[in-house]
Design an enzyme around this catalytic site. Sequence first.
Site, PDB file in Angstrom:
ATOM      1  N   ARG A  84       4.164  20.209   5.530  1.00 39.18           N
ATOM      2  CA  ARG A  84       4.961  19.171   6.054  1.00 39.18           C
ATOM      3  C   ARG A  84       6.194  19.837   6.942  1.00 39.18           C
ATOM      4  NH1 ARG A  84       7.867  15.847   4.227  1.00 39.18           N
ATOM      5  NH2 ARG A  84       7.233  14.129   5.221  1.00 39.18           N
ATOM      6  N   CYS A 101       0.115  34.202   8.402  1.00 38.24           N
ATOM      7  CA  CYS A 101       0.225  34.875   9.807  1.00 38.24           C
ATOM      8  C   CYS A 101       0.480  33.924  10.904  1.00 38.24           C
ATOM      9  CB  CYS A 101      -0.779  35.725  10.375  1.00 38.24           C
ATOM     10  SG  CYS A 101      -0.978  37.230   8.933  1.00 38.24           S
ATOM     11  N   GLU A 102       1.719  33.347  10.936  1.00 37.83           N
ATOM     12  CA  GLU A 102       2.179  32.310  11.732  1.00 37.83           C
ATOM     13  C   GLU A 102       3.867  32.038  11.781  1.00 37.83           C
ATOM     14  OE1 GLU A 102       0.090  29.637  13.455  1.00 37.83           O
ATOM     15  OE2 GLU A 102      -1.838  29.843  12.802  1.00 37.83           O
ATOM     16  N   GLU A 158       0.894  -1.349  -0.083  1.00 31.47           N
ATOM     17  CA  GLU A 158      -0.116  -0.014  -0.021  1.00 31.47           C
ATOM     18  C   GLU A 158       0.840   1.129  -0.103  1.00 31.47           C
ATOM     19  OE1 GLU A 158      -2.389   0.151   3.541  1.00 31.47           O
ATOM     20  OE2 GLU A 158      -3.478  -1.674   2.768  1.00 31.47           O
ATOM     21  N   PRO A 159       1.732   1.480  -1.044  1.00 34.85           N
ATOM     22  CA  PRO A 159       2.665   2.728  -0.871  1.00 34.85           C
ATOM     23  C   PRO A 159       2.162   3.958  -1.264  1.00 34.85           C
ATOM     24  CG  PRO A 159       2.899   1.490  -2.899  1.00 34.85           C
ATOM     25  CD  PRO A 159       2.083   0.612  -2.354  1.00 34.85           C
ATOM     26  N   GLY A 160       2.441   4.891  -0.537  1.00 36.36           N
ATOM     27  CA  GLY A 160       2.059   6.413  -0.946  1.00 36.36           C
ATOM     28  C   GLY A 160       3.203   7.246  -1.434  1.00 36.36           C
ATOM     29  N   ARG A 161       3.843   7.497  -0.324  1.00 38.61           N
ATOM     30  CA  ARG A 161       5.001   8.436  -0.445  1.00 38.61           C
ATOM     31  C   ARG A 161       5.918   7.910  -1.773  1.00 38.61           C
ATOM     32  NH1 ARG A 161       6.579  11.463   3.584  1.00 38.61           N
ATOM     33  NH2 ARG A 161       5.557   9.985   4.958  1.00 38.61           N
ATOM     34  N   TYR A 165       1.706  14.025   0.211  1.00 39.76           N
ATOM     35  CA  TYR A 165       1.161  14.688   1.232  1.00 39.76           C
ATOM     36  C   TYR A 165       1.556  16.208   1.067  1.00 39.76           C
ATOM     37  CZ  TYR A 165       1.011   9.997   3.012  1.00 39.76           C
ATOM     38  OH  TYR A 165       0.966   8.537   2.946  1.00 39.76           O
TER      39      TYR A 165
END
Length: 422
Positions: A316, A347-348, A277-280, A375
């Site tokens: 990220r 504004c953070e 089940e790979p994503g990245r 992601y």
Amino acid sequence: MVNAFTYLDNQLHAERVPASMLAEQYGTPLYVYSRAALTDAYRSYADACTGRRAKVHFAVKANSNLAVLSVFVRLGAGFDIVSGGELARVLAAGGKPNDVVFSGVGKSAAEMRIALDMGGCCFNIESLAELEHLNQVASESGRIAPISLRVNPDVDVKTHQYISTGLKSTKFGVAFDDARATYRAALGMKYLRITGIDCHIGSQITEISPYLNAIDKILELVVQVESDGALIQHIDIGGGLGIRYHDETPPNIGMFVKTILDHFTQRGHSHREIWFEPGRSLVGNAGILLTRVEYLKPGPVKNFAIVDAAMNDLIRPAMYNAYHTVDAVTPRNNQPLVTYDIVGPVCESGDWLARDRPFILETGDLLAIRSVGAYGFAISSNYNSRPRAAELLVDGAQVHVARQRETITKLMDGELVLPDYI
Ligand code: LLP
């Protein structure tokens, strides 16, 4: 592995298209994906599975853009989904329910019903309560639900604590010690059909040994639950293989798959169907984020390059302290290097994309943030009422608009001002 984002005549290209041309034409911030890189990563999995009963399910959460999904549909991938929304996307991209695994700790009755009515999709179940709920929903729909249990093998993975999922202390999966009893409970439920077993131990994992430890524990359980009368046709080892963002040295996909499959053979389980089940590792290095320098702001302690991408476009760094390589699209070499923090307009203080990077920059320069295919856009938001970036898929010299830039009008869709009578 194909690197689709390389320099030609001091100009960063996405496959055969100059990145500066894309930014001119489509604006920034701009996500750009490479079809060749997506294809190459998928083929590395598929080729290493040749001759074995194995299946690769792309974890849609990593990048759910329809153009990206349709690349994987055409390559013959299956899909790992975690919501009704992801299911709808897979179908819209041409995927088939038979090739879908439905994961996630909190599936709603409505989501279960939709997946059941379509038929074919396998449910990865994460608790006894969910098992009972699915049995109930399936009985109401008059369907039999294929299931596997996501078992938490309690193995430690050296990765960021937010993305380690295989420890006892996380919310994921059925605890290893409860798994046999949960399978027994499933055997007694009329509307469920056990087809397999599943585990997923974390993400951005750069070594193989935690997988082998998890597999040994899972196989121990497989033998037990089969002696209880269940038939385990597939073993899903989840996703999690890491990529190189900076100086990490993960195993390459082919070697990873081969080592896993060989391990099943050595343990006497070569007959099992193995699911990944790979994503990245399928999409991470297939995407860059182009952003333009708005202002240079020298300071007493730090110099800031304020760019038009922000934490809402790529969270990220803020969320996981993640490192992304940043390159100038047209590097300059006529002045001394200056160290900058690359930050956005939100504004953070947490709105940073990269820290302490040496550059020669001028206002208006273009930067490419690398390894954002996984992601990246998928977790982007409209914080500070910022429309989300456009997404492109490049294929050789061809450019496909995978998602148009959001408009401000669209941001207010569905919102209503207070009427006069309240
Ligand atoms: N299967 C399951 C059940 C998962 O929970 C995940 C990811 C995957 C497969 C795919 O894992 P991958 O191959 O992509 O590592 N937002 C974080 C990553 C969260 C991963 C969540 N689960 C990040 O940006 O690093």
